[in-house]
Design an enzyme around this catalytic site. Sequence first.
Site, short mmCIF file in Angstrom:
data_model
loop_
_atom_site.label_atom_id
_atom_site.label_comp_id
_atom_site.label_asym_id
_atom_site.label_seq_id
_atom_site.Cartn_x
_atom_site.Cartn_y
_atom_site.Cartn_z
N ASP A 14 0.83 -1.21 0.00
CA ASP A 14 0.00 0.00 0.00
C ASP A 14 0.87 1.26 0.00
OD1 ASP A 14 -2.38 1.36 -0.01
OD2 ASP A 14 -2.71 1.21 2.16
N GLY A 15 0.31 2.33 -0.57
CA GLY A 15 0.96 3.64 -0.49
C GLY A 15 1.48 4.19 -1.81
N HIS A 68 2.18 3.81 -9.05
CA HIS A 68 1.98 2.40 -9.40
C HIS A 68 3.16 1.89 -10.24
CE1 HIS A 68 -1.86 2.59 -7.57
NE2 HIS A 68 -2.47 3.26 -8.53
N LEU A 93 11.21 -20.32 -4.97
CA LEU A 93 10.29 -19.44 -4.24
C LEU A 93 8.90 -19.60 -4.83
CD1 LEU A 93 9.70 -16.91 -2.35
CD2 LEU A 93 10.23 -15.50 -4.35
N SER A 124 -8.00 -4.91 5.13
CA SER A 124 -8.60 -4.60 3.83
C SER A 124 -8.95 -5.86 3.02
CB SER A 124 -7.69 -3.67 3.01
OG SER A 124 -7.52 -2.44 3.68
N GLU A 132 1.30 -13.27 12.31
CA GLU A 132 1.78 -12.06 12.98
C GLU A 132 1.62 -10.91 12.00
OE1 GLU A 132 2.66 -11.79 16.09
OE2 GLU A 132 2.45 -13.94 16.45
C1 IPE Z 1 -5.41 -2.83 -0.15
O1 IPE Z 1 -5.09 -1.49 -0.29
C2 IPE Z 1 -5.36 -3.52 -1.48
C3 IPE Z 1 -4.03 -3.68 -2.09
C4 IPE Z 1 -2.90 -3.33 -1.54
C5 IPE Z 1 -4.00 -4.31 -3.38
P1 IPE Z 1 -6.21 -0.36 -0.46
O2 IPE Z 1 -5.50 0.93 -0.60
O3 IPE Z 1 -7.16 -0.74 -1.52
O4 IPE Z 1 -6.97 -0.46 0.94
P2 IPE Z 1 -7.85 0.60 1.73
O5 IPE Z 1 -8.87 1.11 0.77
O6 IPE Z 1 -6.94 1.70 2.18
O7 IPE Z 1 -8.42 -0.16 2.88
C1 IPE Z 2 -1.51 0.33 -3.41
O1 IPE Z 2 -1.38 1.71 -3.40
C2 IPE Z 2 -1.83 -0.20 -4.79
C3 IPE Z 2 -3.21 -0.69 -4.93
C4 IPE Z 2 -4.11 -0.74 -3.99
C5 IPE Z 2 -3.58 -1.17 -6.26
P1 IPE Z 2 -2.63 2.69 -3.36
O2 IPE Z 2 -3.03 3.00 -4.77
O3 IPE Z 2 -3.70 2.16 -2.50
O4 IPE Z 2 -1.96 3.97 -2.70
P2 IPE Z 2 -2.58 4.94 -1.59
O5 IPE Z 2 -3.08 4.08 -0.49
O6 IPE Z 2 -3.67 5.71 -2.25
O7 IPE Z 2 -1.43 5.79 -1.18
MG MG Z 3 -4.13 2.33 -0.53
#
Ligand code: IPE
Ligand code: IPE
Ligand code: MG
Length: 243
Positions: free
Chosen positions: A20-21, A37, A131, A196, A207
């Site tokens: 995420d992020g 991305h 892996l 999520s 964990e």
């Molecule tokens: C969870 O991240 C899904 C993936 C990393 C693929 P999201 O960004 O979609 O989750 P929420 O919306 O913050 O819970």
């Molecule tokens: C994770 O990053 C990638 C996917 C969920 C596909 P995000 O796109 O959720 O990035 P943030 O959470 O908005 O920073």
């Molecule tokens: Mg996200």
Amino acid sequence: MQPLSSPALPAPAHVAIIMDGNGRWARMRGLPRTAGHQRGVEAVKGAVEAAGELGVGYLTLFGFSTENWTRPSDEVGELMRLLRFYLRSEVAELHRNNVRLRVIGERDRLARDIADLIGHAEEMTRSNTALNLTIALSYGGQQEIVAAARGLAEDVKEGRVAIGDIDQAMVSSRLFTHDLPDPDLVIRTSGEKRISNFLLWQAAYAELVFLDTLWPDFTRADLEKAIGEFHRRERRFGAVGSQ
Ligand code: IPE
Ligand code: IPE
Ligand code: MG
């Protein structure tokens, strides 16, 4: 500063990561979310390499959730374009490195050409042993459990399964992850502290380690830090602990 994991301690057998992020990484730089991305794909390559080097047996990456389909169509389109790019450019390299690739999730919601690329990649890497890399795409833990429940209900109705025979093993065997061990360690990047809809059943005793690192910045050091934290935990599985 916390110490890195001791090389003497084996890596957990199955590490799963909620990547995420990406969007926040891009926003901090004044870039479109899609740039995050793109950098996220580079971080995936690094994480796969690091997991292999650290002796992780199973690495499962959450790439796209069922709920992510609700994002704007141009963002979904860019994520699918990157997925195509990853599958076309990386599978040969994964195969050379003896990595077995699996994809879990609602495959019928993916474009036909992507589903075909996945099918070929899974077939090509089927016998690889270094892996086990699993990517969760159009994956939702609740949807996975619902599908298993429907399959069991159908089998009960047709007389193939007795209600009293339904147990955890039978439910597990009907999940996308039927041939994977449960994750020992689930890592989420970006500072968010939630699951999520990821591996809800399978992570029953995992964990959980939450890192502030945004996914595009994720490196081997982050994986080592999470594994170090894993080794400081005491897993009790509901029994009495050692102290
Ligand atoms: C969870 O991240 C899904 C993936 C990393 C693929 P999201 O960004 O979609 O989750 P929420 O919306 O913050 O819970
Ligand atoms: C994770 O990053 C990638 C996917 C969920 C596909 P995000 O796109 O959720 O990035 P943030 O959470 O908005 O920073
Ligand atoms: Mg996200």
